[in-house]
Write an enzyme that holds these catalytic residues in place. Structure first.
Site, mmCIF file in Angstrom:
data_model
loop_
_atom_site.group_PDB
_atom_site.id
_atom_site.type_symbol
_atom_site.label_atom_id
_atom_site.label_comp_id
_atom_site.label_asym_id
_atom_site.label_seq_id
_atom_site.Cartn_x
_atom_site.Cartn_y
_atom_site.Cartn_z
ATOM 1 C CB ALA A 34 -0.930 -0.016 1.211
ATOM 2 C CB CYS A 35 4.235 1.709 -0.687
ATOM 3 S SG CYS A 35 5.652 2.797 -0.913
ATOM 4 N N GLY A 36 3.233 4.232 -2.371
ATOM 5 C CA GLY A 36 3.299 4.897 -3.660
ATOM 6 C C GLY A 36 4.212 4.176 -4.642
ATOM 7 C CB THR A 38 2.568 -0.697 -4.248
ATOM 8 O OG1 THR A 38 2.778 -0.487 -2.847
ATOM 9 C CG2 THR A 38 1.988 -2.080 -4.463
#
Length: 160
Positions: A34-36, A38
């Site tokens: 759930a990361c930028g 990803t």
């Protein structure tokens, strides 16, 4: 001491000796779902498909230390990666990369990597490139797209 002296846990909690990866070129990455960054999973998978038959492996270590961006169980994380990004490289069990509970492999990688990135991992998708002898060749920042590493991987794969 080399990376081959370490044993890590797979996503099911089983021990995996890194000696299983001797003579392979490795890209070790701490990831999050759930990361930028990803979407780099797609680029990692593309890289893996391009070079896996030449002795290249990606070792994916989910880490929830940065903004709690790797929520869920190991099974949930693995399923997410396989369904959303069609990953076929190995996703290991969730680990910590910094602090007192940092995985010993990551302590080793940080101590043996060159560059100006400092002793701690700054964020998800920090990448470590390992040669066929188990040496840390390069450490890449999260913003480095995996496709930018292809040339260096090719050079390492060409060395037998």
């Amino acid at each position: 001491m080399s990376i081959y002296d370490f044993t890590v846990k797979d996503s099911k909690g089983n021990d995996v000796p890194l000696s299983n990866y001797k003579e392979k070129v490795l890209l070790i990455v701490n990831t999050a779902t759930a990361c930028g960054f990803t979407p780099q999973y797609k680029d990692l998978q593309d890289l893996y498909l391009q070079y896996k038959d030449q002795g290249f492996e990606i070792l994916d270590f989910p880490c929830n230390q940065f903004g709690k961006q790797a929520p869920g169980t190991n099974d949930e994380i693995t399923s997410f990666c396989e369904m959303k990004y069609k990953t076929t490289f190995t996703t290991f069990g969730k680990i910590e990369v910094n602090g007192d509970n940092a995985d010993p492999l990551y302590k080793y990688l940080k101590q043996n990597s060159k560059g100006i990135l400092g002793d701690s991992i700054k964020w998800n998708f920090t990448k470590f490139l390992i040669d066929r002898e188990g040496n840390v060749i390069e450490r890449y920042a999260p913003i480095t797209n995996p496709s930018k590493i292809a040339g260096t991987i090719e050079k390492l794969l060409a060395k037998q």
